[in-house]
Scaffold this active site. Sequence first.
Site, PDB file in Angstrom:
ATOM      1  N   LYS A   1       0.089   4.254  -0.085  1.00 24.21           N
ATOM      2  CA  LYS A   1      -0.512   5.446   0.545  1.00 24.21           C
ATOM      3  C   LYS A   1      -0.274   6.646  -0.390  1.00 24.21           C
ATOM      4  CE  LYS A   1      -0.059   3.159   4.929  1.00 24.21           C
ATOM      5  NZ  LYS A   1       0.045   3.236   6.386  1.00 24.21           N
TER       6      LYS A   1
ATOM      7  N   SER B   1       3.593  -2.312  10.344  1.00 21.33           N
ATOM      8  CA  SER B   1       5.048  -2.407  10.540  1.00 21.33           C
ATOM      9  C   SER B   1       5.634  -3.753  10.115  1.00 21.33           C
ATOM     10  CB  SER B   1       5.412  -2.073  11.993  1.00 21.33           C
ATOM     11  OG  SER B   1       5.027  -0.735  12.290  1.00 21.33           O
TER      12      SER B   1
ATOM     13  N   GLU C   1      -6.713   4.581   8.031  1.00 18.63           N
ATOM     14  CA  GLU C   1      -6.526   6.014   7.733  1.00 18.63           C
ATOM     15  C   GLU C   1      -7.774   6.603   7.083  1.00 18.63           C
ATOM     16  OE1 GLU C   1      -2.795   5.521   5.666  1.00 18.63           O
ATOM     17  OE2 GLU C   1      -1.898   4.912   7.575  1.00 18.63           O
TER      18      GLU C   1
ATOM     19  N   HIS D   1      -9.405   1.110   5.041  1.00 22.70           N
ATOM     20  CA  HIS D   1      -8.123   1.281   5.734  1.00 22.70           C
ATOM     21  C   HIS D   1      -8.328   2.199   6.945  1.00 22.70           C
ATOM     22  CE1 HIS D   1      -4.033   2.463   6.626  1.00 22.70           C
ATOM     23  NE2 HIS D   1      -3.653   1.377   5.986  1.00 22.70           N
TER      24      HIS D   1
ATOM     25  N   ASN E   1       0.870  -1.177   0.000  1.00 21.37           N
ATOM     26  CA  ASN E   1       0.000   0.000   0.000  1.00 21.37           C
ATOM     27  C   ASN E   1       0.910   1.230   0.000  1.00 21.37           C
ATOM     28  OD1 ASN E   1      -1.765   2.073   0.529  1.00 21.37           O
ATOM     29  ND2 ASN E   1      -2.318   1.381   2.597  1.00 21.37           N
TER      30      ASN E   1
ATOM     31  N   GLU F   1      -5.289  -5.056  10.629  1.00 20.72           N
ATOM     32  CA  GLU F   1      -4.267  -4.033  10.841  1.00 20.72           C
ATOM     33  C   GLU F   1      -4.536  -3.329  12.174  1.00 20.72           C
ATOM     34  OE1 GLU F   1      -2.312  -2.771   6.863  1.00 20.72           O
ATOM     35  OE2 GLU F   1      -3.945  -1.431   7.287  1.00 20.72           O
TER      36      GLU F   1
ATOM     37  N   GLY G   1       2.662   2.136  10.894  1.00 23.96           N
ATOM     38  CA  GLY G   1       3.621   3.227  10.748  1.00 23.96           C
ATOM     39  C   GLY G   1       4.364   3.572  12.026  1.00 23.96           C
TER      40      GLY G   1
END
Length: 252
Positions: free
Chosen positions: A11, A213, A97, A95, A9, A167, A173
């Site tokens: 992003k 991660s 985010e 996701h 991904n 996730e 991250g």
Amino acid sequence: MRKPLIAGNFKMYKSVPETVAYLIELRALAKEVRGVDIVVAPPFTAIHAAAAAARDSNVAIGAQHVHWEREGAFTGEVSAAMLFVAGARYVIVGHSERRTLFGDTNATVNKRMHAAITAALVPIVCIGETLEQRDRNETLAVLDRQIKESLDGVTGEQLAGMVLAYEPVWAIGTGRNATPAQAGEAHFHIRQRLKQWFGLEAAEQCRVLYGGSVKPDNIAKLIAEPDVDGALVGGASLDAKSFLAIITGATV
Ligand code: 13P
């Protein structure tokens, strides 16, 4: 036996030429790879060029988001059919985010997922708890709700061809991946629920990725967990050599 899937991904990273250069490098590096599906999800702008650069290779292209309508007055949105025609075969939906920064909910994730299936895209549906939820011991209850509501109306047959991604938000991250035992516990729970709600056969075929991660040096232990079928990789997918190391780490 489920075939492992490693998805990158990007992003909001990489322009069109950067994405094309990356795919030229990755397809050469990965050409001998067997036994693992590979997906790269660049920003919308680079999907078409990425698909052209990956043509006739073992790398498929994905999108990071999709709107549920086919077309219409929805400024700034992109439909599943448009993504398919541009060359995408997968799409990430829900996701964290998108959920935390852009207001996605289980209900909108559900609409996106159905639109993806209708357009013959494989949805990669993301679920996962925040740190506060984990600390309050709510992880499994949060996952239950996300699975139930995000996957509402999916048939067993559809589920079998789909991908879920666990996730944990606190691992994204941060450099702090879930331990293999933590991932294993969550994935086992997810698989049990899928069996219960969609039937044994569908649940055995649906691939459940871990994300958060993932790096070349932790993929082998994560994928050794019986219900972890691959990874959704952010930062470490941006360099083709590092992404290849994760792909090969998933094959052993
Ligand atoms: P990182 O691999 O950078 O933690 O990101 C994970 C992720 O959000 C993939 O979708």
